[in-house]
Design a protein around this motif. Sequence first.
Motif, PDB file in Angstrom:
ATOM      1  N   PHE C 159       2.397  -2.112   1.974  1.00  7.37           N
ATOM      2  CA  PHE C 159       3.277  -1.265   1.149  1.00  7.37           C
ATOM      3  C   PHE C 159       2.755  -0.894  -0.242  1.00  7.37           C
ATOM      4  O   PHE C 159       2.081  -1.804  -0.698  1.00  7.37           O
ATOM      5  CB  PHE C 159       4.757  -2.105   1.164  1.00  7.37           C
ATOM      6  CG  PHE C 159       5.481  -2.217   2.278  1.00  7.37           C
ATOM      7  CD1 PHE C 159       6.485  -1.395   2.492  1.00  7.37           C
ATOM      8  CD2 PHE C 159       5.264  -3.000   3.375  1.00  7.37           C
ATOM      9  CE1 PHE C 159       7.238  -1.410   3.722  1.00  7.37           C
ATOM     10  CE2 PHE C 159       5.798  -3.056   4.759  1.00  7.37           C
ATOM     11  CZ  PHE C 159       6.664  -2.307   4.727  1.00  7.37           C
ATOM     12  N   GLN C 160       3.087  -0.049  -0.754  1.00  6.36           N
ATOM     13  CA  GLN C 160       2.675   0.494  -2.236  1.00  6.36           C
ATOM     14  C   GLN C 160       3.522   0.702  -3.191  1.00  6.36           C
ATOM     15  O   GLN C 160       4.700   1.157  -2.673  1.00  6.36           O
ATOM     16  CB  GLN C 160       1.506   1.368  -1.961  1.00  6.36           C
ATOM     17  CG  GLN C 160       0.409   0.921  -0.980  1.00  6.36           C
ATOM     18  CD  GLN C 160      -0.848   1.869  -1.229  1.00  6.36           C
ATOM     19  OE1 GLN C 160      -0.937   2.917  -1.869  1.00  6.36           O
ATOM     20  NE2 GLN C 160      -1.846   1.804  -0.394  1.00  6.36           N
ATOM     21  N   LEU C 161       3.513   0.848  -4.104  1.00  9.42           N
ATOM     22  CA  LEU C 161       4.402   1.076  -5.214  1.00  9.42           C
ATOM     23  C   LEU C 161       4.473   2.545  -5.746  1.00  9.42           C
ATOM     24  O   LEU C 161       5.364   3.133  -6.241  1.00  9.42           O
ATOM     25  CB  LEU C 161       4.551   0.046  -6.293  1.00  9.42           C
ATOM     26  CG  LEU C 161       5.477  -1.117  -6.122  1.00  9.42           C
ATOM     27  CD1 LEU C 161       5.850  -1.816  -7.401  1.00  9.42           C
ATOM     28  CD2 LEU C 161       6.991  -0.591  -5.555  1.00  9.42           C
ATOM     29  N   ASP C 162       3.366   2.868  -5.646  1.00  7.33           N
ATOM     30  CA  ASP C 162       3.127   4.376  -6.422  1.00  7.33           C
ATOM     31  C   ASP C 162       3.100   5.393  -5.475  1.00  7.33           C
ATOM     32  O   ASP C 162       2.717   6.688  -5.945  1.00  7.33           O
ATOM     33  CB  ASP C 162       1.811   4.367  -7.405  1.00  7.33           C
ATOM     34  CG  ASP C 162       0.757   3.948  -6.602  1.00  7.33           C
ATOM     35  OD1 ASP C 162       0.635   3.543  -5.376  1.00  7.33           O
ATOM     36  OD2 ASP C 162      -0.509   4.192  -7.210  1.00  7.33           O
ATOM     37  N   TYR C 200      12.907   0.752  -3.967  1.00  4.72           N
ATOM     38  CA  TYR C 200      12.150   1.537  -5.006  1.00  4.72           C
ATOM     39  C   TYR C 200      12.215   3.133  -4.524  1.00  4.72           C
ATOM     40  O   TYR C 200      11.653   3.857  -4.921  1.00  4.72           O
ATOM     41  CB  TYR C 200      10.716   1.239  -4.737  1.00  4.72           C
ATOM     42  CG  TYR C 200      10.536  -0.311  -5.092  1.00  4.72           C
ATOM     43  CD1 TYR C 200      10.202  -0.467  -6.617  1.00  4.72           C
ATOM     44  CD2 TYR C 200      10.642  -1.187  -4.215  1.00  4.72           C
ATOM     45  CE1 TYR C 200       9.835  -1.856  -6.733  1.00  4.72           C
ATOM     46  CE2 TYR C 200      10.508  -2.516  -4.774  1.00  4.72           C
ATOM     47  CZ  TYR C 200      10.148  -2.791  -6.068  1.00  4.72           C
ATOM     48  OH  TYR C 200       9.697  -4.087  -6.556  1.00  4.72           O
TER      49      TYR C 200
END
Lengths: 345, 345, 345, 345
Positions: C159-162, C200
Motif C-alpha cells: 500500500f502507498q499513500l501518494d 485516505y
Amino acid sequence: MVEKTRIGIIGLGYWGPNLARNFDELEDAKLVAIADLSTERLEAMKRRFPDAKLTTDFNEFPSMGIQAVAIATPPKTHFRIAKACIEAGLHVLVEKPLTLKQEDSETLIELAREHDRVLMTGHTFLYNPAIREIRRYIQEGELGEIYYIDAVRTNLGLFQLDTDAMWDLAPHDISIANYVLDSYPDSVMATGGSFIMRPYNLHDVVYMHIRYPNGVICNVRVSWLDPNKARKITIVGSKKMLVYDDIEPLEKIRIYDKGVSTPPLTDTYGEFRASYRYGAVTIPHVSWHEPLRIECQHFIDCINNGTNPVSDGLAGKHVVEVLEAGSRSLISGQEEIIERAPVPV
Amino acid sequence: MVEKTRIGIIGLGYWGPNLARNFDELEDAKLVAIADLSTERLEAMKRRFPDAKLTTDFNEFPSMGIQAVAIATPPKTHFRIAKACIEAGLHVLVEKPLTLKQEDSETLIELAREHDRVLMTGHTFLYNPAIREIRRYIQEGELGEIYYIDAVRTNLGLFQLDTDAMWDLAPHDISIANYVLDSYPDSVMATGGSFIMRPYNLHDVVYMHIRYPNGVICNVRVSWLDPNKARKITIVGSKKMLVYDDIEPLEKIRIYDKGVSTPPLTDTYGEFRASYRYGAVTIPHVSWHEPLRIECQHFIDCINNGTNPVSDGLAGKHVVEVLEAGSRSLISGQEEIIERAPVPV
Amino acid sequence: MVEKTRIGIIGLGYWGPNLARNFDELEDAKLVAIADLSTERLEAMKRRFPDAKLTTDFNEFPSMGIQAVAIATPPKTHFRIAKACIEAGLHVLVEKPLTLKQEDSETLIELAREHDRVLMTGHTFLYNPAIREIRRYIQEGELGEIYYIDAVRTNLGLFQLDTDAMWDLAPHDISIANYVLDSYPDSVMATGGSFIMRPYNLHDVVYMHIRYPNGVICNVRVSWLDPNKARKITIVGSKKMLVYDDIEPLEKIRIYDKGVSTPPLTDTYGEFRASYRYGAVTIPHVSWHEPLRIECQHFIDCINNGTNPVSDGLAGKHVVEVLEAGSRSLISGQEEIIERAPVPV
Amino acid sequence: MVEKTRIGIIGLGYWGPNLARNFDELEDAKLVAIADLSTERLEAMKRRFPDAKLTTDFNEFPSMGIQAVAIATPPKTHFRIAKACIEAGLHVLVEKPLTLKQEDSETLIELAREHDRVLMTGHTFLYNPAIREIRRYIQEGELGEIYYIDAVRTNLGLFQLDTDAMWDLAPHDISIANYVLDSYPDSVMATGGSFIMRPYNLHDVVYMHIRYPNGVICNVRVSWLDPNKARKITIVGSKKMLVYDDIEPLEKIRIYDKGVSTPPLTDTYGEFRASYRYGAVTIPHVSWHEPLRIECQHFIDCINNGTNPVSDGLAGKHVVEVLEAGSRSLISGQEEIIERAPVPV
C-alpha cells in the motif's frame, strides 16, 4: 447389420460395473448376464441393467447363449476362470494382470489358439488415445533414441489383500512401456517398503528398475501410501523429452524440444562442453475418447473379424513376466533376469 | 563490538561468488581475499569486491591475516585444500561433498580437533528455515512414526566431468534426510543410467534406495537429464504426510492430515478394512531468510563462540559414507552396507 | 571505445537501488552519484557503491559532470525534478508514471525537444523479451484480429499513500497494451473499492475497461488486497489466443491454437452452429535477459546515437492519459473520453 | 415408508438428462415421464430410462399422476411453462435463470403461494458442499468483515443464441454471492464486448460490478471466449481471504490467514505503516457429494415436508434482478439501480 455379440461379465468389484456399462452401450454387443459370488452386489446392478440376467455361477453362461466374457475378478482367480471360459468356447477379456504366473499365461494363450478364441488382456492404457499418440512419436523417431522412462503412480489407497502395490499399480506402467517401446525387458530390480501392510507381508511402496534391450531403462515408482495422486510418465530421448500426465484433464502430453548433445570424449576437463538445446514446449491436442470404450469395442471387433487384439494374451504374459521377476527381486534383493520361452511361431 | 573475522574464499566456480557476496555483507566478517587458479575469473570479481585481494595461491592467506576460509573448489580437491588450511591454523567451511572418501573426512575431523579449528560442511539445506521446520515437526512427533522419504532432484544439466549426477545432486537429499530423521543409514542400493555421459563412464540418472534403522527407507532420484526441474521431498508418517517443494516460491511445505490405520491381521479377506483418514492440508507460513546467509553467519558464530556447527565434519562424513556406498552399489548391482568406525568420544 | 556516460540516480525507494545496480554494471556507463533526501538511505548505499558520490541535492549533479539521470522518486515529484534536470541539460529516464497530468508530460516532451535531450519513461515491460515477442506475434498477424485483452495484477500490498492501486499497478498493463496493440485508447471506465485505504480516500482495488479503436477492449484488474500474486495477461484473437504469465519462471507465454468461427447470421435457432477449433498449445522458448538491464542499456544507446527510446515521452504520456481518465471515471461513475492534443509533427 | 414423488422432466438440452438421472436414482422419487419437443431427443432417452413415458406435450403430465416437474428448457420459456405447471397443481423446479424478467419471477412466486406448491430455482451451487462451507465461514465471522468478491467464469464456448454470456454464466456467481453474503445487491454496472456474437448483438465477454449494502462489492468476469477454463471466486475479508476454485478436483477451498490492518489516518507520509499479517494457508477437507443430487433430494424433501427451498422463487428472483440491471447497464453504459418491490410478508 452385424449380429450383436452376447456378452457376460464376471466379477462386480471396482472394475466390473464399468465393463458392464460400456458393453451395454455398444451398438454391436448385448450385455446378457452378470455373475458374481455376492447376491448383494448382483442385486445392486438390477436397477442399472434391468435386462441383464444375474447369477452366482458363470458356468451357466454358455446355456444363456453368451459368446464372450469379460473377467474382472480378483487376480488369483483369473487363470482358473479364464481357462474354464475358453474351454467352454467363450472369447475372453481378462483384466490385468492376466495371471499370477507366466506359465499360466502361456497355458491360456495355447488354449485360446487351440479353441480359436480371442484372448485379450484388459490393458486399458493401450487404448488411450494419448498413449497411442506417444507410441507413434517414438516409433516415428520424433524423440530420437530413447534413453529412459520414469513412471510414477501414487496415491493414498486403495490397499488390497491379494496383491501388493506392485501387482496392483505397476501393470499399467509396464504395459505402457512395453507398448510405446515395442520391446520387452530383460531384467528387473525391485525394492520397496512394507508399512501399513507389514502384518500381511505385502509391500505398499515399490520401486522397480527395469532394463530393456539397447540400454533403455524404465523406472517405476508405485505407492499406496502417498499424499499426492500422481500418474506421470517421463520419456527422455536424444532429440526431445516428453511428459505424460494422466491427471491433467486436457493437457496430458507435453513435448519438450530440448536436449543435450553428447560431448566428445576428451582427456582434459577444460575442453568439456555439453551443448544444451532449449526450444519450445508443445502440448498437442489429442481427441479424447474413453479408453475403456475403445477397448470394449476392440474386443468385439476382434471377435467379429477374427483378428488379434493389441493387448493380446502375449502382451498380458509380457507384463506378468516383469511382475514375477519383480516379486523375486523384492525377496532376493538382486536384479532378476526374465527368462522367456521362445514364442512358438 | 566483536572483531570482524577475516575471511578468504577459495574457488570461483558456481558457488564461490555466492559465498563471497554473503561473507562480504555480514556485519562481523570481512572478505579479505579470494583465490582461484584462473586469473580471468579473479579479474571478474574486481568490480564487485574492489577491496578483496585476489590471488592464485591460497597459501598466501595466512600472511594476509586471514582466519577462516570457505572452500568451493571441485570436490576432488576438497580434502587436500581443507587439510592444508586446517594445518595452517584456519577455520574451514568446505562445500559439499566434504571429501570423496570416508577416511579423508575422518582425517579432517581429527585434524580440526587437534588444531582446535572449526570444520564445517556446506550443507546449505540444514540452514533452510523450511527444512528446520520440518525437522521440528518430525522430532516433536507431529507426523507420527516416519515410514519413508521420497526425494526427487532433477533438471536438464549441468553436466560435470569430475562427478556423476549422484555425487552432484544427492548430497542435498542425503544431508536433509539424515538431519530431519536425526539418524544415519545402514545400507544403500543404487542403480541408474549412463546416457549423455556414457563416454565418460558417468551416470547422469541415479536412483538410490537408502535404509535407515527401524525400517525407515529413503529413496532418492537424481537426474541431469529430465525436462522438468524438480526439487521435491515427500515424507510419509503414520499420522501425517508432508511434501517439501523447493521450487515453490512461497508455499514450500504442505502438511497433509491424512493417513491409514494399519488393519488388524485377519485370516479372511472379508474382514479386511483399511481405515482412511482425510483431513485438511496446511501450508504453514515459514519466515524466509536466505539459507546461505544463515550458514555463513553460523560459521562465524561457531568460530567466535567455539561451538560445533550443525553441519560439522561428522555430518559431512555421514553424507560421504552414503555416496561411497552408492558408488559401490552402482558397480556391484547389490545393496551395499555402510561400515562406520565407532565415533571416538 | 565509447566514452562512458556519467549517470546520476535520484531517489532511493524500492526501484532506485535496482537502477543504480544496473547502470553500475553497464560497460558504457558510470554511476557517478546518487541523490536522496534521506541521509540514512544514502548511507545504506555506501557499502554497495563505494565509488558513487552521495548527496541530498540532485542540483549538484551538473557540477559533477553528470550527463544523464534516472529519476525514481515518488510520482508526484516526477514532473518537477525531470523538468529541472532537462533544463539543466541532462538526459532523463523517469520512472512510470511519467507525470500525474497529461499536460505535464507534454511539457516535458516539449522541453526535451527544445534542449535536444533524451526523455525516456521507465516502462520496463517494453524491454521484456517475452512482451516484445508477443508484440511481434500480434503485428505479424499470428493471432489474427485482436478481440480483447484481459490483464490481472494483484497481490497483498504494498500500500502507498501518494497513489492508489491503479496509478501504482496499472501503468504496466496500459503500457503493455499500447505497445503490443501499437494503438492508443479512446476511453476508460473505471470502478473499484476502497477498503484498507478508505481513510485516505484511495482505491486499493480497481477494474478498468479501456476501449481502443476498432472495437478492441482491454480490461485491467489491479488489487493491493488479494491473497494471490498474479501478473497475467490474456490476449484473445480471431485465430489464436495467448496468455502471458509473468509469475512463471520459464514458461511465460502460452499460445493456444484454438478459436471459434463467427456463425453466419440466421433467423432460426436450429441453423446456428458455432465452429470450434481446438489445436495444440505452444510454449515458445524465449531467451531471457533482465528487462531493466536492457532498458538501462537502451537509455545509454539512445543518448549515444541520438535516437528516440521505445518508451519515449510520448509513450509515457499515453499511459498518463489513460490513468487520468481512469481517475475521472472513478469519481464520475461513467466512461470517460480521452482527449488528446494533436501531436505536433 | 414415504410414497415416492412422481416426477416429470421438461426439456432435454444439456441439463435435462442430468436431472432425469438424478431423480431416477433417488429413493423417494419416481421418474415417470420426460417431455421435449424433439422426438429424436426423446428417443435417445429410451435406452437409459426404459420405464419413463416420453411425450412432446408436458400438458399430459397431470393425467400421468405426475406431482412435480423439473423444467430445463431454454430460459425464455421458463415463465410460460412454470406458470402452466403451477396452475396445473404441480410443484416446480426451474433451471436458472428463473425467468427473464423480475415481474415474471414475482408472478410465479405469487402463484406458487396461492396454489401452495413448492417453487424452486435450480441454483445448483447453493447445494455444493464447498459453497455451503464458505457461507458458514462468512456467517460465523471467520473471514472478518467482507470487503469484496471477485469471480471469474471463463472458457471457450458454448455460445448460445437465446442468451448472452452474462445470462448464461453469471447466474452461478450472483446466486453464490447472494447466498454467502446473505444479502442482495443495490446496483450493477456492466460492460463487455461482442466479438464472435456481434452479428447477433450478443456479448460474449462481460464484466459486472455489483454493489451490495455496506460497501461490499462483487465483480464478475464471464467469457465464452477465453483459452482457459476458470471457475474461481476470491473472497477478501478483513481477517482472512479465501479462494474457491471449482476446477480443482479435491482442493477447492484455500483459506489464507493473511491481511492488512487499516493504518490510522495521519497527516504525514512518514508515519504511514500498513501492518501486514502473513499466516498459514489451510485447505479444509470438504466431504464431496454431487450438488445436483443434493438439490434434487432437497426438492423432494420440501414437497414432502411443506418447507421452503434454500433456492426458492425469491432467491431466483434476486438473481434475475441483477441480470436485468446488468442488461440495462450494458446498453446505458452507466451504473443501474436495482428497484425492488417490498416483499409481501
